[in-house]
Design a protein around this motif. Sequence first.
Motif, short mmCIF file in Angstrom:
data_model
loop_
_atom_site.label_atom_id
_atom_site.label_comp_id
_atom_site.label_asym_id
_atom_site.label_seq_id
_atom_site.Cartn_x
_atom_site.Cartn_y
_atom_site.Cartn_z
N VAL A 154 0.86 -1.38 0.07
CA VAL A 154 0.01 -0.07 -0.10
C VAL A 154 0.70 1.32 0.06
CG1 VAL A 154 -1.56 1.45 1.35
CG2 VAL A 154 -1.82 -1.18 1.02
N LEU A 155 1.90 1.19 0.76
CA LEU A 155 2.81 2.59 1.03
C LEU A 155 3.40 2.60 -0.25
CD1 LEU A 155 3.94 2.27 4.62
CD2 LEU A 155 2.18 3.79 3.64
N GLY A 156 3.98 1.55 -0.87
CA GLY A 156 4.77 1.60 -2.11
C GLY A 156 4.02 2.31 -3.16
N ARG A 157 2.59 1.92 -3.25
CA ARG A 157 1.77 2.55 -4.14
C ARG A 157 1.43 3.99 -3.98
NH1 ARG A 157 -3.28 -1.52 -5.03
NH2 ARG A 157 -3.68 0.13 -6.45
N ILE A 158 1.42 4.28 -2.97
CA ILE A 158 0.75 5.53 -2.33
C ILE A 158 1.95 6.60 -2.72
CG2 ILE A 158 0.50 6.80 -0.29
CD1 ILE A 158 -1.21 5.06 0.75
N GLU A 159 3.11 6.15 -2.34
CA GLU A 159 4.32 7.43 -2.16
C GLU A 159 4.52 7.78 -3.80
OE1 GLU A 159 7.96 4.09 -2.63
OE2 GLU A 159 7.82 5.42 -0.62
N ASP A 160 4.39 7.05 -4.60
CA ASP A 160 4.58 7.74 -6.06
C ASP A 160 3.25 8.40 -6.67
OD1 ASP A 160 7.16 6.71 -6.29
OD2 ASP A 160 6.71 4.73 -6.89
N LEU A 161 2.35 8.49 -5.83
CA LEU A 161 0.89 9.27 -6.29
C LEU A 161 1.31 10.76 -6.56
CD1 LEU A 161 -2.06 7.30 -4.53
CD2 LEU A 161 -1.07 7.02 -6.67
N MET A 162 0.85 11.48 -7.33
CA MET A 162 1.09 12.88 -7.85
C MET A 162 0.06 13.60 -7.24
SD MET A 162 4.09 12.49 -9.18
CE MET A 162 4.49 14.25 -9.83
N VAL A 163 0.26 14.62 -6.62
CA VAL A 163 -0.58 15.60 -5.87
C VAL A 163 -0.02 17.10 -6.14
CG1 VAL A 163 -1.79 14.01 -4.19
CG2 VAL A 163 0.15 15.35 -3.43
N GLN A 164 -1.16 18.14 -6.17
CA GLN A 164 -0.56 19.54 -6.05
C GLN A 164 -0.56 20.02 -4.62
OE1 GLN A 164 -2.49 21.87 -9.22
NE2 GLN A 164 -2.43 23.72 -7.83
N PRO A 165 0.39 20.54 -4.18
CA PRO A 165 0.33 21.11 -2.98
C PRO A 165 0.05 22.51 -2.86
CG PRO A 165 2.70 20.96 -3.59
CD PRO A 165 1.54 20.22 -4.51
N ASP A 166 -0.88 22.81 -1.64
CA ASP A 166 -1.15 23.96 -1.86
C ASP A 166 -0.33 25.07 -0.85
OD1 ASP A 166 -3.58 25.94 -2.38
OD2 ASP A 166 -3.47 26.45 -0.21
N ASN A 167 -0.23 26.44 -1.24
CA ASN A 167 0.99 27.24 -0.46
C ASN A 167 -0.02 28.30 0.37
OD1 ASN A 167 3.02 25.50 -1.24
ND2 ASN A 167 3.37 26.74 -3.11
N PRO A 168 0.45 28.49 1.41
CA PRO A 168 -0.31 29.97 2.06
C PRO A 168 0.25 31.10 1.49
CG PRO A 168 1.31 28.89 3.59
CD PRO A 168 1.09 28.02 2.28
N ALA A 169 -0.65 32.43 1.55
CA ALA A 169 -0.15 33.37 1.16
C ALA A 169 0.64 34.05 2.39
CB ALA A 169 -1.46 34.22 0.92
N ILE A 170 2.20 34.14 2.05
CA ILE A 170 3.01 34.59 2.88
C ILE A 170 4.31 35.35 2.15
CG2 ILE A 170 4.27 32.38 2.72
CD1 ILE A 170 5.22 32.66 5.66
N VAL A 171 4.96 36.53 2.98
CA VAL A 171 5.87 37.11 2.55
C VAL A 171 6.81 37.27 3.60
CG1 VAL A 171 6.70 39.27 1.83
CG2 VAL A 171 4.45 38.74 1.27
N ILE A 172 8.20 36.75 3.31
CA ILE A 172 9.30 36.54 4.20
C ILE A 172 10.19 37.55 3.94
CG2 ILE A 172 11.03 35.14 5.39
CD1 ILE A 172 9.06 32.57 4.59
N ILE A 173 10.40 38.42 4.99
CA ILE A 173 11.49 39.40 4.67
C ILE A 173 12.69 39.24 5.62
CG2 ILE A 173 12.02 42.10 4.97
CD1 ILE A 173 9.12 42.61 4.16
N ASP A 174 14.03 39.06 5.17
CA ASP A 174 15.14 39.05 6.23
C ASP A 174 15.94 40.23 5.74
OD1 ASP A 174 17.48 38.61 7.13
OD2 ASP A 174 17.74 36.52 6.43
#
Length: 366
Positions: free
Chosen positions: A236-256
């Motif tokens: 099960v894990l071997g089949r799951i780890e190669d599945l493709m998904v689109q991760p969502d990113n939060p709206a964030i601004v990082i300033i150094d």
Amino acid sequence: MPRIRLLSFIFLLIALPATAQVRIKDIADVEGIRENQLVGYGLVVGLNGTGDKLDNAVFTRESLIGMLERLGVNTRDQEAKLETKDIAAVMVTAELPPFTHGGSRIDVSVSALGDATNLTGGTLLVTPLLAADGEVYAVAQGAIATGAIAARGAASSVTRGVPTSGRISNGGTVEKEVTFRLDKGGNALRLGLRNPDLTTARRIAAEINRAIGPISKATDPRTVVLDIANRDPIDVLGRIEDLMVQPDNPAIVIIDEASGTIVMGDAVRISTVAIAQGNLTIRVTETPQVSQPAPLSRGGTTVIVPRTQIQVDDQHDRKLGILDSGVTLRDLVASLNALGVGPRDLISILQSIKAAGALQADLQVR
């Protein structure tokens, strides 16, 4: 020489749009499968006079005496005569990977504990490595490689890298395993997202259900539970780890502010706002000239006459720009570039937009 007062430049890093799909194995881990930290105390010998000073490092002296006693050498009566500088006390650290079996080799890191100045060329003696439970899980020994350069003369010295810290490749031998069996974990497994996000967790669960069957459910932004029933967990894990998904990113601004770096995500949006920006640049140029008396004149002297030229640029040609509501990151950068805004000034502009309530993103200043 001209003296210029200008704003320094920085790099603006822009995150690419989050449209690419990634493998589940790259954004999530199976809970329970993790590395374990190991730590130990040891001695490094064979240093070329760059080790600990035994008068200052009491723990090094006592460790040396104890080691020699275990080897059948009694130095207690001559303790005051121990003046070697070729030995150093060190802390040894390593990470025990999951599913590592006895006899496997792991890398170890060695760091000076006393006042040793260079560990290059030293050899670590047998050092037990303990985990948080106080048990010995590995033993380390071997020659240390620091990758640093240290040269010292009578008046100056040159050091590149950190000569008081090094590594021993495959220097640790695993003596005890951390027991963990995937096939004995019952009917439920849990996937933990490395970057918790509810949308991403739901997408992972939906993709697993589509490809394998209704076995997954997102329980929180970090966790996806798998009900594998009587299925083989490895399959099960071997089949799951190669599945493709689109991760969502939060709206964030990082300033150094220290390095002047700005990183903005693609989800950043700007409400309607007007921006005007200008810099004041002052250039002072000294071009002294030499004044000499006329030929055959009496009483004349050669003098240097100062000539100073000052230029002031208030950038009055800058215009007031308007950003419409809902503009994307690309539109924002293009609009600020059109205003001629320098990278350093973007920091203050973004902070001002956030203060005005027009920046629809989380602003983090480091």
